[in-house]
Scaffold this active site. Structure first.
Site, mmCIF file in Angstrom:
data_model
loop_
_atom_site.group_PDB
_atom_site.id
_atom_site.type_symbol
_atom_site.label_atom_id
_atom_site.label_comp_id
_atom_site.label_asym_id
_atom_site.label_seq_id
_atom_site.Cartn_x
_atom_site.Cartn_y
_atom_site.Cartn_z
ATOM 1 N N CYS A 13 26.365 -40.746 37.319
ATOM 2 C CA CYS A 13 26.723 -39.739 36.319
ATOM 3 C C CYS A 13 25.461 -39.014 35.822
ATOM 4 O O CYS A 13 24.494 -38.837 36.579
ATOM 5 C CB CYS A 13 27.499 -40.368 35.167
ATOM 6 S SG CYS A 13 28.326 -39.165 34.110
ATOM 7 N N ASP A 18 28.013 -45.774 27.252
ATOM 8 C CA ASP A 18 28.831 -45.185 26.188
ATOM 9 C C ASP A 18 29.091 -46.203 25.092
ATOM 10 O O ASP A 18 29.226 -45.849 23.927
ATOM 11 C CB ASP A 18 30.139 -44.647 26.750
ATOM 12 C CG ASP A 18 29.882 -43.397 27.594
ATOM 13 O OD1 ASP A 18 29.520 -43.539 28.769
ATOM 14 O OD2 ASP A 18 29.991 -42.282 27.045
HETATM 15 P P1 RI2 Z 1 23.524 -40.378 27.520
HETATM 16 C C1 RI2 Z 1 28.284 -40.054 29.589
HETATM 17 O O1 RI2 Z 1 29.629 -39.822 29.283
HETATM 18 C C2 RI2 Z 1 28.105 -40.945 30.804
HETATM 19 O O2 RI2 Z 1 29.047 -41.997 30.889
HETATM 20 C C3 RI2 Z 1 26.709 -41.428 30.529
HETATM 21 O O3 RI2 Z 1 26.348 -42.547 31.299
HETATM 22 C C4 RI2 Z 1 26.818 -41.746 29.049
HETATM 23 O O4 RI2 Z 1 27.625 -40.711 28.511
HETATM 24 C C5 RI2 Z 1 25.527 -41.842 28.301
HETATM 25 O O5 RI2 Z 1 24.893 -40.602 28.304
HETATM 26 P P2 RI2 Z 1 30.299 -38.331 29.391
HETATM 27 O O6 RI2 Z 1 30.063 -37.654 28.073
HETATM 28 O O7 RI2 Z 1 23.799 -40.607 26.070
HETATM 29 O O8 RI2 Z 1 29.729 -37.604 30.557
HETATM 30 O O9 RI2 Z 1 22.528 -41.372 28.056
HETATM 31 O O10 RI2 Z 1 31.761 -38.649 29.592
HETATM 32 O O11 RI2 Z 1 23.170 -38.957 27.827
#
Ligand code: RI2
Length: 308
Positions: free
Chosen positions: A124, A193
């Site tokens: 991701c 998350d």
């Molecule tokens: P940072 C994201 O969720 C991903 O799951 C990623 O690993 C997590 O948040 C943490 O992201 P989404 O918003 O806070 O894409 O490290 O559903 O940037």
């Protein structure tokens, strides 16, 4: 209120995304709302703040960074409206500054776990995971990255662009190539998350597959999570609500309409048990997942459980 609703909509539609970014955006939105709130009594002020907090928290159900940030911003112990307003503004500024600094600190702490020559797999798009990877590279370590596409929203494409712009050699793979490619990997580095009280990791759907493949191949998995992504609510046995997103992210609705016997599921997150996680990097240090309880106790405080 208009501005707050706009931020809420951007979080809901993932124009603002990433567990850390949505937390910072929500905190800032609540601060600006409090700043402009035109009411006469502290009671009215408190009711309005509570309503606004609810709107922000309800945008996405899984990442605990969102309710934690809103709670840390909204709580105050003032007995006048002006003081309450000032306290909320100060809370937000402190939270956002802390969150910004946390990214740098986690980068430095996490980079110590990356060796020269390592091949890192990531999933991701996580600002926290990328902070570790970029810091290791900036320290002169000769590293490369294997990045997953991360269907259905393909946030892996954001990751490869960011790594490319940083000059880091990167290979893009589809999600189903994770196990095949694991033999080339030294360390898996992912974001978070939620980290639960028992050290389980909730992260983008597919993370548990990376963890399983890494475990099988005896490769390390490091999760990178600010302390505000630890969930005090799981301490009281609350289950994590896994967000189910629109089927349109997976398949064209017109095609689906012609397939009456088919239904589509689109869970956005999955859960990786603590035994598949070697280390959690936070801004307060590197912990084994078994120490999640300590992180929650010392860095969040118990009153965060009062989310209603
Ligand atoms: P940072 C994201 O969720 C991903 O799951 C990623 O690993 C997590 O948040 C943490 O992201 P989404 O918003 O806070 O894409 O490290 O559903 O940037």
């Amino acid at each position: 209120m208009e501005q707050l609703l706009d931020t809420a909509e951007k979080i809901r539609t993932m124009q603002i995304r990433g567990a850390g970014r949505i937390a910072m955006a929500a905190s800032a939105a609540l601060r600006d709302y409090a700043e402009d709130l035109n009411v006469h009594t502290l009671e009215e002020f408190n009711v309005s703040i509570k309503k606004a907090a609810r709107i922000l928290v309800d945008t996405r159900p899984t990442a605990v960074s969102l309710p934690n940030a809103v709670m840390l911003t909204a709580r105050h112990s003032s007995i006048t409206m002006d003081e309450a307003r000032a306290e909320i503004i100060a809370n937000a500024n402190t939270f956002i500054e802390h969150a910004d600094q946390a990214l740098d600190k986690m980068g430095r702490i996490g980079a110590r776990r990356i060796r020269d020559g390592d091949v890192i797999m990531t999933h991701c798009n996580s600002h926290a995971a990328l902070s570790v990877i970029k810091t290791a590279y900036d320290e002169g370590k000769d590293i490369s990255v294997i990045a997953t596409e991360s269907r259905p929203r393909r946030q892996g494409l954001i990751t490869i662009r960011e790594l490319n712009d940083h000059g880091i050699p990167t290979t893009l793979i589809v999600d189903s190539a994770v196990r095949y490619c694991m033999k080339d990997v030294d360390t898996v580095v992912v974001g978070a998350d939620v980290v639960t009280i028992n050290g389980a990791l909730v992260n983008k759907i597919g993370t548990s597959q990376l963890a399983l493949a890494a475990h099988e191949a005896r490769k390390n998995l490091i999760a990178v999570a600010e302390t505000y992504k630890f969930s005090p609510r799981t301490l009281y046995g609350d289950l994590i609500d896994i967000e189910e997103r629109s089927t349109e992210e997976v398949i064209d609705p017109e095609i689906l309409a012609g397939l009456p016997h088919v239904r589509v599921k689109n869970p956005a997150f999955d859960i990786t048990p603590a035994e598949y996680i070697d280390l959690i990097i936070t801004e307060a240090g590197a912990f084994p997942p078994e120490m999640a309880y300590i992180v929650i106790k010392e860095h969040l405080g118990w009153d965060l459980t009062d989310m209603e």
